[in-house]
Design a protein around this motif. Structure first.
Motif, PDB file in Angstrom:
ATOM      1  N   VAL A 136      -6.249  -8.105   1.298  1.00 60.34           N
ATOM      2  CA  VAL A 136      -5.743  -6.979   2.068  1.00 60.34           C
ATOM      3  C   VAL A 136      -4.371  -6.576   1.535  1.00 60.34           C
ATOM      4  N   PHE A 137      -4.241  -5.311   1.168  1.00 62.99           N
ATOM      5  CA  PHE A 137      -2.965  -4.735   0.764  1.00 62.99           C
ATOM      6  C   PHE A 137      -2.395  -3.938   1.931  1.00 62.99           C
ATOM      7  N   LEU A 138      -1.097  -4.035   2.168  1.00 62.23           N
ATOM      8  CA  LEU A 138      -0.400  -3.159   3.106  1.00 62.23           C
ATOM      9  C   LEU A 138       0.418  -2.185   2.272  1.00 62.23           C
ATOM     10  N   VAL A 139       0.038  -0.909   2.324  1.00 69.33           N
ATOM     11  CA  VAL A 139       0.519   0.042   1.319  1.00 69.33           C
ATOM     12  C   VAL A 139       0.863   1.402   1.932  1.00 69.33           C
ATOM     13  N   ASN A 140       1.701   2.158   1.194  1.00 69.75           N
ATOM     14  CA  ASN A 140       2.057   3.504   1.631  1.00 69.75           C
ATOM     15  C   ASN A 140       1.062   4.518   1.070  1.00 69.75           C
ATOM     16  N   ALA A 141       1.323   5.804   1.308  1.00 65.55           N
ATOM     17  CA  ALA A 141       0.359   6.845   0.938  1.00 65.55           C
ATOM     18  C   ALA A 141       0.154   6.927  -0.576  1.00 65.55           C
ATOM     19  N   ASP A 142       1.225   6.846  -1.355  1.00 68.49           N
ATOM     20  CA  ASP A 142       1.076   6.902  -2.810  1.00 68.49           C
ATOM     21  C   ASP A 142       0.263   5.715  -3.311  1.00 68.49           C
ATOM     22  N   GLN A 143       0.509   4.551  -2.749  1.00 68.12           N
ATOM     23  CA  GLN A 143      -0.218   3.354  -3.170  1.00 68.12           C
ATOM     24  C   GLN A 143      -1.677   3.399  -2.723  1.00 68.12           C
TER      25      GLN A 143
END
Length: 239
Positions: A136-143
């Motif tokens: 699971v990645f916790l990421v922003n919109a670009d990511q």
């Protein structure tokens, strides 16, 4: 384990490996106390992304929804079909417009095999012999844009990523566990659940990948857009 994807998308936090096991994990791990109420598993997921391993058992999930989200138990339609909708006798959450629609959601949740322990381990702290079910990645919109594009990079079909309604822990973990158990490879965007978002940075969503698919995507990084000028220019604003 070091992740090429993490480096390519300039992720400050760690991807989180979700490991189901029959035995207690080695090394220190945070957890909720048995019988604790009102604790959200998303806070443990966030802690694991910041380098702290967490371990969960059925009686330390913090809420009944957490038991469902980590595959410890199915969700009972009663009284949750009313809690998720219009309420009665307790106040409803109004996430569904009727108990009937809430019941359809509950009855459609995928079953997964249960293990006594679920370990949330920072990916770079994986120990020998530990086999994640998903990452699971916790990421922003670009990511998110990078991960969605990478998930479709080496496939002819265009539905390799899904976003399903659900509790935050189901969106981030349960759906990916089901994909992994079924030998499938569809990724999931999640943590759109308002109840879970209060435990998370406002700019973040989850992106969950069945572990075999994660390994495939890791191998594709260097051949993909992630090494090309368009992405390299875009990622400058992430740093």
């Amino acid at each position: 384990m070091k992740s090429k994807i993490r480096e390519a998308i300039c992720l400050d936090s760690q991807p989180v490996a979700v490991i189901r096991t029959d035995t207690p994990p080695e090394g220190p791990a945070i957890s909720f106390p048995p019988g604790a109420r009102g604790r959200c598993l998303v806070s443990l997921l966030a802690a694991a992304s910041q380098g702290r391993s967490a371990v969960v058992q059925a009686d330390t999930t913090g809420c009944n929804g957490g038991k469902v989200g980590l595959g410890f138990a199915p969700m009972s339609p009663e009284p949750m079909c009313r809690v998720l909708s219009t309420g009665g006798p307790m106040e409803g959450m109004y996430y569904k417009d009727s108990p009937e629609h809430a019941r359809c959601y509950i009855e459609g949740l995928p079953p997964v095999a249960s293990k006594p322990y679920v370990l949330l381990r920072p990916l770079d702290q994986l120990m020998e012999g530990e086999q994640p079910a998903c990452v699971v990645f916790l990421v922003n919109a670009d990511q998110i844009s990078a991960l969605v594009t990478l998930a479709n990079f080496d496939r002819p079909n265009q539905d390799n990523v899904k976003l399903l309604f659900g509790a935050g822990c189901s969106q981030a973990v349960l759906y990916a566990l089901h994909e992994s158990e079924a030998g499938q490879e569809q990724c999931s965007v999640g943590l759109t659940d308002p109840s879970a978002r209060i435990h998370l940075n406002k700019d973040l969503l989850s992106f969950s990948i069945p572990y075999p698919r994660f390994l495939e995507m890791e191998r594709k990084v260097e051949d993909s857009f992630l090494t090309k000028d368009l992405w390299l220019n875009l990622r400058k604003r992430i740093k």
